[in-house]
Design a protein around this motif. Structure first.
Motif, mmCIF file in Angstrom:
data_model
loop_
_atom_site.group_PDB
_atom_site.id
_atom_site.type_symbol
_atom_site.label_atom_id
_atom_site.label_comp_id
_atom_site.label_asym_id
_atom_site.label_seq_id
_atom_site.Cartn_x
_atom_site.Cartn_y
_atom_site.Cartn_z
ATOM 1 N N ILE A 139 28.122 10.900 53.903
ATOM 2 C CA ILE A 139 27.935 10.156 55.145
ATOM 3 C C ILE A 139 26.515 9.625 55.249
ATOM 4 O O ILE A 139 26.284 8.456 55.599
ATOM 5 C CB ILE A 139 28.261 11.051 56.360
ATOM 6 N N ARG A 140 25.539 10.475 54.936
ATOM 7 C CA ARG A 140 24.139 10.058 55.013
ATOM 8 C C ARG A 140 23.850 8.904 54.054
ATOM 9 O O ARG A 140 23.199 7.919 54.416
ATOM 10 C CB ARG A 140 23.216 11.242 54.720
ATOM 11 N N GLU A 141 24.360 9.009 52.833
ATOM 12 C CA GLU A 141 24.133 7.948 51.847
ATOM 13 C C GLU A 141 24.792 6.646 52.293
ATOM 14 O O GLU A 141 24.224 5.561 52.108
ATOM 15 C CB GLU A 141 24.685 8.383 50.487
ATOM 16 N N HIS A 142 25.971 6.736 52.879
ATOM 17 C CA HIS A 142 26.671 5.538 53.347
ATOM 18 C C HIS A 142 25.899 4.864 54.481
ATOM 19 O O HIS A 142 25.684 3.640 54.462
ATOM 20 C CB HIS A 142 28.073 5.923 53.811
ATOM 21 N N LEU A 143 25.454 5.641 55.460
ATOM 22 C CA LEU A 143 24.721 5.071 56.589
ATOM 23 C C LEU A 143 23.375 4.499 56.154
ATOM 24 O O LEU A 143 22.944 3.439 56.627
ATOM 25 C CB LEU A 143 24.530 6.129 57.678
ATOM 26 N N ALA A 170 18.814 18.520 61.561
ATOM 27 C CA ALA A 170 18.205 19.283 60.471
ATOM 28 C C ALA A 170 18.648 18.764 59.106
ATOM 29 O O ALA A 170 17.883 18.831 58.134
ATOM 30 C CB ALA A 170 18.568 20.764 60.606
ATOM 31 N N GLU A 171 19.855 18.209 59.037
ATOM 32 C CA GLU A 171 20.374 17.662 57.789
ATOM 33 C C GLU A 171 19.931 16.218 57.550
ATOM 34 O O GLU A 171 20.331 15.603 56.561
ATOM 35 C CB GLU A 171 21.904 17.741 57.777
ATOM 36 N N GLY A 172 19.119 15.686 58.451
ATOM 37 C CA GLY A 172 18.583 14.342 58.260
ATOM 38 C C GLY A 172 19.504 13.219 58.657
ATOM 39 O O GLY A 172 19.277 12.067 58.285
ATOM 40 N N LEU A 173 20.537 13.524 59.443
ATOM 41 C CA LEU A 173 21.478 12.477 59.856
ATOM 42 C C LEU A 173 20.959 11.687 61.044
ATOM 43 O O LEU A 173 21.399 10.568 61.296
ATOM 44 C CB LEU A 173 22.833 13.093 60.197
ATOM 45 N N ALA A 197 28.929 7.900 64.785
ATOM 46 C CA ALA A 197 29.448 7.441 63.496
ATOM 47 C C ALA A 197 29.611 8.612 62.528
ATOM 48 O O ALA A 197 30.603 8.702 61.800
ATOM 49 C CB ALA A 197 28.511 6.387 62.904
ATOM 50 N N VAL A 198 28.631 9.521 62.527
ATOM 51 C CA VAL A 198 28.704 10.703 61.660
ATOM 52 C C VAL A 198 29.909 11.560 62.032
ATOM 53 O O VAL A 198 30.713 11.959 61.169
ATOM 54 C CB VAL A 198 27.403 11.522 61.762
ATOM 55 N N LEU A 199 30.050 11.851 63.314
ATOM 56 C CA LEU A 199 31.145 12.701 63.773
ATOM 57 C C LEU A 199 32.496 12.050 63.494
ATOM 58 O O LEU A 199 33.472 12.736 63.149
ATOM 59 C CB LEU A 199 30.984 12.978 65.269
ATOM 60 N N ARG A 200 32.552 10.731 63.616
ATOM 61 C CA ARG A 200 33.810 10.027 63.387
ATOM 62 C C ARG A 200 34.212 10.098 61.908
ATOM 63 O O ARG A 200 35.384 10.291 61.576
ATOM 64 C CB ARG A 200 33.670 8.584 63.844
ATOM 65 N N MET A 201 33.235 9.942 61.018
ATOM 66 C CA MET A 201 33.539 10.005 59.589
ATOM 67 C C MET A 201 33.913 11.415 59.160
ATOM 68 O O MET A 201 34.736 11.610 58.260
ATOM 69 C CB MET A 201 32.359 9.470 58.776
ATOM 70 N N GLN A 202 33.311 12.412 59.804
ATOM 71 C CA GLN A 202 33.714 13.787 59.522
ATOM 72 C C GLN A 202 35.147 14.040 59.989
ATOM 73 O O GLN A 202 35.952 14.627 59.268
ATOM 74 C CB GLN A 202 32.769 14.765 60.228
#
Length: 248
Positions: A89-93, A48-51, A74-79
């Protein structure tokens, strides 16, 4: 479908042995090898957050590719490891997907209560900020009778030592403001009960994280609790506004 940066999910990266997209339940099983606290609700929230953008079958079921699973990992790891907000995170990916050579953003500095989760097990746990009764009365500009009335309805709850959490100041000011519109403490019991139910839902989600052996995961539990609390407050406000719109 967006591509996923390389170096993603590790053992959780293979969506299926033949490369075919898999269901959200299979994704959950794979991700839990590294992230035992992850839930289906969390995966849906990240979508829903666009990740992540899984494909949909004609009947509406989600289907995740290997790239999707790697991106989720990758998202979960960065969190977990860097305490980065989802926007960063979204901007980085997205930058990596555009082929830009961008360094990983610097880890966010955990707040004091977040740092508690990574202290040595034998270290003394810091005491949360407390104020005394006189300080609370002065900060909220109410009298003793009003405070006693609020306490009788459970809106303000002192600790055994007679002190109050710092949040009691905010609660007291809001109760006083509502009282100017004729809302008495007895009217606010339903609000208190709803808040306790919402807190219970948050606790259900973060309790497994707090029991985890990994100190970083336990620290992440506090960040998750705050994120869920913020979303819960936003949902509550939206629902109240929607209900009022229907009635007015």
């Amino acid at each position: 479908m967006r591509d996923t940066p390389k170096g993603g999910a590790g053992s959780a990266g293979a969506a299926s042995s033949d490369g075919k997209p898999v269901s959200i339940g299979t994704v959950l099983t794979q991700l839990r090898e590294e992230f035992p606290e992850v839930t289906i609700s969390k995966i849906r929230f990240l979508e829903a957050e666009g990740l992540v953008e899984p494909k949909r079958t004609p009947s509406g079921y989600r289907k995740f590719t290997q790239a999707d699973v790697e991106r989720l990992a990758a998202v979960l790891r960065m969190q977990r490891d860097h305490y980065l907000p989802l926007k960063v995170i979204r901007e980085h990916l997205d930058a990596l997907e555009r082929g830009e050579q961008v360094p990983l953003p610097a880890p966010a500095t955990p707040s004091r209560d977040l740092v508690e989760g990574v202290r040595d097990p034998g270290a003394e746990r810091p005491t949360a900020a407390r104020i005394g009764r006189a300080e609370l009365l002065a900060a909220t500009d109410v009298d003793e009778a009003a405070l006693a009335d609020w306490e009788s309805y459970g809106l303000i709850v002192p600790h055994a030592d007679g002190g109050y959490d710092i949040e009691a100041v905010t609660v007291a000011k809001l109760v006083a403001d509502l009282g100017r519109f004729g809302l008495e403490p007895r009217h606010l019991r339903a609000v208190k009960a709803a808040a306790e139910r919402e807190a219970g839902l948050v606790e259900q989600v973060v309790a497994p994280l707090r029991r985890h052996r990994n100190p970083q995961t336990r620290a992440h539990a506090e960040a998750t609790a705050r994120e869920l609390a913020t979303l819960s407050v936003r949902l509550h406000a939206a629902l109240v506004q929607s209900a009022l719109r229907v009635r007015l």
